[in-house]
Write a protein that holds these residues in place. Structure first.
Motif, PDB file in Angstrom:
ATOM      1  N   ALA A  35     -43.730  19.972  43.989  1.00  0.00           N
ATOM      2  CA  ALA A  35     -43.945  19.803  43.385  1.00  0.00           C
ATOM      3  C   ALA A  35     -45.416  18.021  43.644  1.00  0.00           C
ATOM      4  N   ALA A  36     -43.875  17.294  42.963  1.00  0.00           N
ATOM      5  CA  ALA A  36     -44.047  15.966  43.456  1.00  0.00           C
ATOM      6  C   ALA A  36     -44.303  15.672  44.355  1.00  0.00           C
ATOM      7  N   THR A  37     -43.846  16.440  45.945  1.00  0.00           N
ATOM      8  CA  THR A  37     -43.822  16.271  47.963  1.00  0.00           C
ATOM      9  C   THR A  37     -45.259  16.031  47.659  1.00  0.00           C
ATOM     10  N   ALA A  40     -50.838  19.223  49.899  1.00  0.00           N
ATOM     11  CA  ALA A  40     -51.586  18.831  51.006  1.00  0.00           C
ATOM     12  C   ALA A  40     -50.966  17.695  51.501  1.00  0.00           C
ATOM     13  N   ARG A  41     -49.814  16.574  51.278  1.00  0.00           N
ATOM     14  CA  ARG A  41     -49.600  16.003  52.273  1.00  0.00           C
ATOM     15  C   ARG A  41     -48.594  16.635  53.342  1.00  0.00           C
ATOM     16  N   LEU A  42     -48.294  17.999  52.736  1.00  0.00           N
ATOM     17  CA  LEU A  42     -47.488  18.243  54.519  1.00  0.00           C
ATOM     18  C   LEU A  42     -48.486  19.159  54.980  1.00  0.00           C
ATOM     19  N   VAL A  84     -47.664   6.758  53.940  1.00  0.00           N
ATOM     20  CA  VAL A  84     -46.122   6.816  53.839  1.00  0.00           C
ATOM     21  C   VAL A  84     -45.158   7.636  53.059  1.00  0.00           C
ATOM     22  N   ASN A  85     -46.103   8.264  51.640  1.00  0.00           N
ATOM     23  CA  ASN A  85     -46.211   9.414  51.183  1.00  0.00           C
ATOM     24  C   ASN A  85     -45.587  10.538  52.232  1.00  0.00           C
ATOM     25  N   THR A  86     -46.523  10.992  52.837  1.00  0.00           N
ATOM     26  CA  THR A  86     -46.500  11.915  54.061  1.00  0.00           C
ATOM     27  C   THR A  86     -45.276  11.807  54.854  1.00  0.00           C
ATOM     28  N   PHE A  90     -42.337  14.531  54.862  1.00  0.00           N
ATOM     29  CA  PHE A  90     -41.771  15.090  56.138  1.00  0.00           C
ATOM     30  C   PHE A  90     -40.505  15.198  56.547  1.00  0.00           C
ATOM     31  N   TRP A  91     -39.665  13.884  55.652  1.00  0.00           N
ATOM     32  CA  TRP A  91     -38.120  14.078  55.875  1.00  0.00           C
ATOM     33  C   TRP A  91     -37.833  14.797  55.137  1.00  0.00           C
ATOM     34  N   TYR A  92     -38.455  14.552  53.772  1.00  0.00           N
ATOM     35  CA  TYR A  92     -38.099  15.782  52.635  1.00  0.00           C
ATOM     36  C   TYR A  92     -38.082  17.400  53.938  1.00  0.00           C
ATOM     37  N   LEU A  94     -38.462  18.679  56.676  1.00  0.00           N
ATOM     38  CA  LEU A  94     -36.246  18.429  57.769  1.00  0.00           C
ATOM     39  C   LEU A  94     -35.861  18.623  56.846  1.00  0.00           C
ATOM     40  N   SER A  95     -35.397  17.625  55.448  1.00  0.00           N
ATOM     41  CA  SER A  95     -34.238  18.054  55.327  1.00  0.00           C
ATOM     42  C   SER A  95     -33.732  19.984  54.769  1.00  0.00           C
ATOM     43  N   GLU A  96     -35.061  19.967  53.901  1.00  0.00           N
ATOM     44  CA  GLU A  96     -34.610  21.556  53.265  1.00  0.00           C
ATOM     45  C   GLU A  96     -34.632  22.616  55.202  1.00  0.00           C
ATOM     46  N   VAL A 103     -32.536  23.661  61.859  1.00  0.00           N
ATOM     47  CA  VAL A 103     -32.589  22.153  62.063  1.00  0.00           C
ATOM     48  C   VAL A 103     -31.273  21.595  62.106  1.00  0.00           C
ATOM     49  N   ILE A 104     -30.542  21.222  62.993  1.00  0.00           N
ATOM     50  CA  ILE A 104     -29.278  21.198  63.456  1.00  0.00           C
ATOM     51  C   ILE A 104     -28.318  20.287  62.354  1.00  0.00           C
ATOM     52  N   PRO A 105     -27.537  20.347  61.725  1.00  0.00           N
ATOM     53  CA  PRO A 105     -26.792  20.031  60.287  1.00  0.00           C
ATOM     54  C   PRO A 105     -26.478  18.715  61.198  1.00  0.00           C
ATOM     55  N   VAL A 106     -25.918  17.789  60.096  1.00  0.00           N
ATOM     56  CA  VAL A 106     -25.322  16.995  60.322  1.00  0.00           C
ATOM     57  C   VAL A 106     -23.277  17.460  60.564  1.00  0.00           C
ATOM     58  N   PRO A 107     -23.133  17.054  61.276  1.00  0.00           N
ATOM     59  CA  PRO A 107     -21.141  17.566  61.794  1.00  0.00           C
ATOM     60  C   PRO A 107     -20.523  16.826  60.475  1.00  0.00           C
ATOM     61  N   ALA A 108     -19.887  18.208  59.675  1.00  0.00           N
ATOM     62  CA  ALA A 108     -19.332  18.155  58.416  1.00  0.00           C
ATOM     63  C   ALA A 108     -18.651  16.831  58.824  1.00  0.00           C
ATOM     64  N   GLN A 131     -34.890   3.663  43.982  1.00  0.00           N
ATOM     65  CA  GLN A 131     -34.562   4.442  46.062  1.00  0.00           C
ATOM     66  C   GLN A 131     -35.946   4.687  46.664  1.00  0.00           C
ATOM     67  N   ILE A 132     -36.788   5.198  45.776  1.00  0.00           N
ATOM     68  CA  ILE A 132     -38.034   5.470  46.293  1.00  0.00           C
ATOM     69  C   ILE A 132     -38.454   4.097  47.493  1.00  0.00           C
ATOM     70  N   THR A 133     -38.543   3.565  46.549  1.00  0.00           N
ATOM     71  CA  THR A 133     -38.781   1.622  47.247  1.00  0.00           C
ATOM     72  C   THR A 133     -37.734   2.104  48.592  1.00  0.00           C
TER      73      THR A 133
HETATM   74  O1  45D Z   1     -45.633  12.452  48.585  1.00  0.00           O
HETATM   75  O2  45D Z   1     -24.129  14.873  66.260  1.00  0.00           O
HETATM   76  C1  45D Z   1     -42.689  11.122  45.918  1.00  0.00           C
HETATM   77  C2  45D Z   1     -25.475  12.278  63.538  1.00  0.00           C
HETATM   78  C3  45D Z   1     -43.591  11.492  44.949  1.00  0.00           C
HETATM   79  C4  45D Z   1     -24.325  12.691  64.414  1.00  0.00           C
HETATM   80  C5  45D Z   1     -42.576  11.435  47.047  1.00  0.00           C
HETATM   81  C6  45D Z   1     -26.134  13.894  63.688  1.00  0.00           C
HETATM   82  C7  45D Z   1     -45.164  11.501  45.736  1.00  0.00           C
HETATM   83  C8  45D Z   1     -24.515  12.863  65.353  1.00  0.00           C
HETATM   84  C9  45D Z   1     -41.322  11.489  44.844  1.00  0.00           C
HETATM   85  C10 45D Z   1     -42.383   9.793  45.665  1.00  0.00           C
HETATM   86  C11 45D Z   1     -25.822  12.776  61.949  1.00  0.00           C
HETATM   87  C12 45D Z   1     -26.562  11.443  63.602  1.00  0.00           C
HETATM   88  C13 45D Z   1     -43.646  12.315  47.935  1.00  0.00           C
HETATM   89  C14 45D Z   1     -25.194  14.876  64.272  1.00  0.00           C
HETATM   90  C15 45D Z   1     -44.647  12.013  47.056  1.00  0.00           C
HETATM   91  C16 45D Z   1     -24.798  14.548  65.357  1.00  0.00           C
HETATM   92  C17 45D Z   1     -40.566  11.028  47.514  1.00  0.00           C
HETATM   93  C18 45D Z   1     -27.597  14.930  62.863  1.00  0.00           C
HETATM   94  C19 45D Z   1     -43.149  13.097  49.419  1.00  0.00           C
HETATM   95  C20 45D Z   1     -26.201  16.039  64.692  1.00  0.00           C
HETATM   96  C21 45D Z   1     -40.005  12.242  48.606  1.00  0.00           C
HETATM   97  C22 45D Z   1     -27.932  14.368  61.737  1.00  0.00           C
HETATM   98  C23 45D Z   1     -38.542  11.702  48.607  1.00  0.00           C
HETATM   99  C24 45D Z   1     -28.886  14.728  61.291  1.00  0.00           C
HETATM  100  C25 45D Z   1     -37.840  10.661  47.737  1.00  0.00           C
HETATM  101  C26 45D Z   1     -29.209  15.882  61.585  1.00  0.00           C
HETATM  102  C27 45D Z   1     -38.023  12.298  49.797  1.00  0.00           C
HETATM  103  C28 45D Z   1     -29.420  14.118  60.172  1.00  0.00           C
HETATM  104  C29 45D Z   1     -36.697  11.731  50.520  1.00  0.00           C
HETATM  105  C30 45D Z   1     -30.500  14.555  59.478  1.00  0.00           C
HETATM  106  C31 45D Z   1     -36.765  12.634  51.680  1.00  0.00           C
HETATM  107  C32 45D Z   1     -31.120  13.519  58.157  1.00  0.00           C
HETATM  108  C33 45D Z   1     -34.873  12.147  52.461  1.00  0.00           C
HETATM  109  C34 45D Z   1     -32.743  14.180  57.823  1.00  0.00           C
HETATM  110  C35 45D Z   1     -34.694  12.974  53.587  1.00  0.00           C
HETATM  111  C36 45D Z   1     -32.841  12.870  56.315  1.00  0.00           C
HETATM  112  C37 45D Z   1     -34.549  11.620  51.539  1.00  0.00           C
HETATM  113  C38 45D Z   1     -33.545  15.487  58.233  1.00  0.00           C
HETATM  114  C39 45D Z   1     -34.022  12.453  54.826  1.00  0.00           C
HETATM  115  C40 45D Z   1     -33.975  13.673  55.876  1.00  0.00           C
END
Ligand code: 45D
Length: 149
Positions: A35-37, A40-42, A84-86, A90-92, A94-96, A103-108, A131-133
């Motif tokens: 809900a927080a993310t 609309a942004r997504l 910035v929020n989008t 986006f990263w959030y 991708l994690s989902e 999406v490719i996982p981080v190797p165990a 953390q958000i900052t």
């Molecule tokens: O809109 O082979 C608020 C390596 C409200 C190694 C919010 C790898 C407003 C080599 C709450 C502020 C490790 C590289 C939003 C492989 C609002 C290797 C906040 C793989 C949006 C395979 C939202 C690495 C927030 C990989 C706080 C695949 C969102 C790495 C935070 C993938 C989101 C990393 C975060 C990914 C997302 C990281 C922290 C996808 C992190 C995503």
């Protein structure tokens, strides 16, 4: 502590940056509500996310490395125009997609560098707002702003 954490994060290898983001997400997951993310942004990032979803695992990793390295690619430019929020949403998302197996996982056995572990530990000790900052700054600097200079 916040500027220092951001500085150390940026000095990490690309892979460590991606891994720290991922571990941060797994720690924060419960605090970030869909809900927080904001749906609309997504929508603005949806085309980008769908494109990535359709790539092979190695291509997906390359896209993420390109974003972190600010390499000038079509995806980095599309990312660069998001708010910035989008970008955070986006990263959030991708994690989902990682959790769901799209999406490719981080190797165990992935080993963070010492600095990488330090950044992660520091991040964990910050409160949610701090953390958000840090995350906002980190993800807003990724990609390429196509309107710059
Ligand atoms: O809109 O082979 C608020 C390596 C409200 C190694 C919010 C790898 C407003 C080599 C709450 C502020 C490790 C590289 C939003 C492989 C609002 C290797 C906040 C793989 C949006 C395979 C939202 C690495 C927030 C990989 C706080 C695949 C969102 C790495 C935070 C993938 C989101 C990393 C975060 C990914 C997302 C990281 C922290 C996808 C992190 C995503």
């Amino acid at each position: 502590a916040i500027p220092a954490t951001i500085a150390v994060f940026k000095s990490l290898s690309l892979d460590d940056q991606l891994a720290v983001l991922w571990y941060a997400y797994t720690e924060m997951g419960r605090s970030i509500t869909p809900a927080a993310t904001g749906a609309a942004r997504l929508q603005l990032a949806e085309g980008l996310l769908n494109q990535i979803k359709q790539m092979s695992h190695p291509e997906q990793l390359e896209v993420m490395r390109d974003l972190a390295a600010q390499r000038n690619t079509p995806i980095s430019r599309a990312y660069g125009i998001l708010s910035v929020n989008t970008k955070l949403a986006f990263w959030y998302e991708l994690s989902e997609l990682m959790v769901k197996g799209f999406v490719i996982p981080v190797p165990a056995g992935y080993q963070l560098s010492r600095d990488g572990s330090r950044v992660l530990e520091t991040l964990k000790e910050l409160d949610f707002g701090q953390q958000i900052t840090v995350l906002r700054k980190v993800v807003s600097d990724m990609g390429v702003d196509p309107l710059a200079d």
